[in-house]
Design an enzyme around this catalytic site. Structure first.
Site, PDB file in Angstrom:
ATOM      1  N   GLY A   1       0.827  -1.257   0.094  1.00 29.63           N
ATOM      2  CA  GLY A   1       0.053  -0.056   0.052  1.00 29.63           C
ATOM      3  C   GLY A   1       0.851   1.298  -0.193  1.00 29.63           C
ATOM      4  O   GLY A   1       0.606   2.292  -0.703  1.00 29.63           O
TER       5      GLY A   1
ATOM      6  N   ASN B   1      -7.161   4.152   9.187  1.00 31.21           N
ATOM      7  CA  ASN B   1      -6.515   2.873   9.669  1.00 31.21           C
ATOM      8  C   ASN B   1      -6.576   3.187  11.343  1.00 31.21           C
ATOM      9  O   ASN B   1      -6.446   2.133  11.821  1.00 31.21           O
ATOM     10  CB  ASN B   1      -5.234   2.898   9.261  1.00 31.21           C
ATOM     11  CG  ASN B   1      -4.179   4.227   9.412  1.00 31.21           C
ATOM     12  OD1 ASN B   1      -4.910   5.262   8.805  1.00 31.21           O
ATOM     13  ND2 ASN B   1      -3.146   4.114  10.200  1.00 31.21           N
TER      14      ASN B   1
ATOM     15  N   SER C   1      -3.662  -3.460  -0.318  1.00 29.03           N
ATOM     16  CA  SER C   1      -2.476  -4.329   0.280  1.00 29.03           C
ATOM     17  C   SER C   1      -3.160  -5.623   0.551  1.00 29.03           C
ATOM     18  O   SER C   1      -4.249  -5.481   1.364  1.00 29.03           O
ATOM     19  CB  SER C   1      -1.709  -3.550   1.243  1.00 29.03           C
ATOM     20  OG  SER C   1      -0.618  -4.306   1.866  1.00 29.03           O
TER      21      SER C   1
ATOM     22  N   CYS D   1       2.761   1.850  11.896  1.00 31.62           N
ATOM     23  CA  CYS D   1       3.929   2.388  11.227  1.00 31.62           C
ATOM     24  C   CYS D   1       4.459   3.097  12.142  1.00 31.62           C
ATOM     25  O   CYS D   1       5.708   3.706  11.940  1.00 31.62           O
ATOM     26  CB  CYS D   1       3.325   3.090   9.813  1.00 31.62           C
ATOM     27  SG  CYS D   1       2.535   1.902   8.760  1.00 31.62           S
TER      28      CYS D   1
ATOM     29  N   HIS E   1      -2.038  -7.852   2.795  1.00 26.89           N
ATOM     30  CA  HIS E   1      -1.814  -8.311   4.142  1.00 26.89           C
ATOM     31  C   HIS E   1      -2.835  -7.948   5.045  1.00 26.89           C
ATOM     32  O   HIS E   1      -3.014  -8.527   6.245  1.00 26.89           O
ATOM     33  CB  HIS E   1      -0.280  -8.220   4.680  1.00 26.89           C
ATOM     34  CG  HIS E   1      -0.134  -6.842   5.121  1.00 26.89           C
ATOM     35  ND1 HIS E   1       0.109  -6.404   6.226  1.00 26.89           N
ATOM     36  CD2 HIS E   1       0.256  -5.614   4.303  1.00 26.89           C
ATOM     37  CE1 HIS E   1       0.167  -5.281   6.671  1.00 26.89           C
ATOM     38  NE2 HIS E   1       0.341  -4.643   5.198  1.00 26.89           N
TER      39      HIS E   1
ATOM     40  N   THR F   1      11.125  -7.921 -11.705  1.00 37.76           N
ATOM     41  CA  THR F   1      10.349  -9.301 -11.631  1.00 37.76           C
ATOM     42  C   THR F   1       9.023  -9.440 -10.876  1.00 37.76           C
ATOM     43  O   THR F   1       9.281  -9.228  -9.514  1.00 37.76           O
ATOM     44  CB  THR F   1      11.381 -10.540 -11.133  1.00 37.76           C
ATOM     45  OG1 THR F   1      12.523 -10.480 -12.256  1.00 37.76           O
ATOM     46  CG2 THR F   1      10.791 -11.951 -11.229  1.00 37.76           C
TER      47      THR F   1
END
Length: 393
Positions: A72, A152, A200, A326, A202, A238
């Protein structure tokens, strides 16, 4: 209760067994680089495109509008920086809010150093943006509005469709950080006037380290990572095949049980809120009472420090947080709680509990009972609480 009680699902979630099983072959047997041209690698490429189609369908987008990222925060960075750099001849004004995730706020600070002007919208006491404020803030040189779908920390859900409509009426692009909302709230990008959306894996029982940015076909921006043709030339490197496959599977599971899961989480959330507010005095619920994520409950307890509360909860096997994961190492009070008008001393005593449909009423009862014990203990050691009680006898 002798088992771990996990109530920090806004920080991350466990990978579901079905997701892990879907990912396993792409670690072991089907490990080909999806950018290679031989048949073996083509199996990895096909799996990525199936995940892309699955995710796109969930939000009413086209598969080619989904770009996989590392999460995210990367998606937020890409949206803001790419729009800013692609449109600086048109204008250098961006609008966001004071309660965004730091992936947005810190990116805005970076852009300010490059000469862009940022307007940070206020929110009300519930953490909601008022559409008329956005209308007033838009200028002729505004190039982007970015408002998170659901906060959040306090869980408040914004009137995204209305905000997006205002932006479009003025010819301005609209981005939303939907990291907390994706898989928890129904989202249709056309109906909600969304040009770009970050998500995101997770947060919905998928793997860490993979996310996506939805970019509407009509949005003309440049590549975020250079060095290869992956993701239609816009995000080189990749591709994380197992992670993308896991994201696709997690999305499928989230879509299939969205309504049932939300109903269960709301019942547990409301039970938790009602018990805490009724049984623990001098407590405030943060965020909107009803327009909030189904699994979010955020409280402020007067006369305590949130850090001490978290430590004592942890000693009782309860995983919780005081806000965003965070910023969990920061001693500063939450910028979100300050933005909704809480004074520092009350913001410091905050607790975020975020549930899942795996939690039970028995667990909630245990948590509330422990909360009552711990808060009473912490307040008994507080001279401020002692003075308050004397003054209010």
């Amino acid at each position: 209760m002798n088992k771990l009680i996990y109530l920090d699902n806004a920080a991350t979630t466990p990978v579901k067994p079905q997701v892990f099983e879907a990912m396993k072959p792409y670690f072991e047997e089907l490990y080909g680089n999806p950018s290679s041209i031989y048949t073996f690698a083509g199996k990895s490429k096909k799996a990525i495109e199936e995940a892309r189609e699955n995710i796109a369908a969930f939000i009413g987008a086209k598969a080619r509008e989904i770009y996989f990222t590392g999460g995210g925060s990367e998606s937020d960075n890409w949206a803001l920086k790419a729009v800013a750099f692609a449109n600086r001849e048109k204008g250098k004004h961006i609008i966001t809010t004071k309660i965004e995730h730091h992936a947005i706020l810190h990116t805005c600070e970076y852009l300010e150093k490059l000469g862009f002007e940022i307007t940070y919208l206020d929110v009300d006491e519930h953490g909601a943006v008022h559409p008329e404020q956005l209308e007033k803030a838009i200028r002729e040189d505004t190039i982007l509005v970015s408002v998170m779908f659901a906060n959040n920390e306090i869980g408040t859900i914004q009137p995204i469709g209305e905000l997006g409509e205002i932006a479009h009426r003025h010819g301005v692009l609209f981005h939303t950080d939907a990291v907390q909302a994706y898989g928890h709230v129904p989202i249709q990008v056309d109906e909600l006037n969304i040009d770009m959306l970050s998500a995101s894996a997770h947060k919905i029982n998928g793997p860490k380290g993979v996310g996506f940015l939805y970019i509407r076909d009509s949005v003309k921006i440049g590549a975020f990572i250079h060095g290869g043709a992956q993701e239609r030339g816009r995000r080189a490197g990749t591709q994380n095949t197992p992670g993308i496959v896991g994201f696709g599977k997690a999305t499928e599971l989230a879509r299939n049980d969205l309504k049932q899961r939300r109903t269960k989480e709301e019942e547990l959330r409301d039970y938790l809120i009602e018990r805490v507010l009724a049984e623990i005095p001098y407590t405030r619920l943060n965020g909107h009472r009803t327009q909030r994520l189904s699994n979010n409950a955020n409280f402020s307890f007067r006369f305590i420090e949130g850090e001490s509360l978290l430590i004592l909860l942890d000693q009782n096997g309860i995983c919780a947080s005081s806000g965003s994961a965070c910023t969990s190492g920061s001693l500063d009070p939450s910028h979100v709680l300050l933005a909704i008008g809480l004074p520092h001393e009350i913001a410091h005593g905050s607790l975020r509990l975020t549930l899942s449909d795996e939690n039970t009423r028995e667990e909630i009862d245990f948590v509330v009972d422990k909360l009552k014990e711990i808060i009473e203990r912490l307040r008994s050691m507080s001279p401020l609480y002692e003075d308050f009680v004397k003054e209010n006898r």
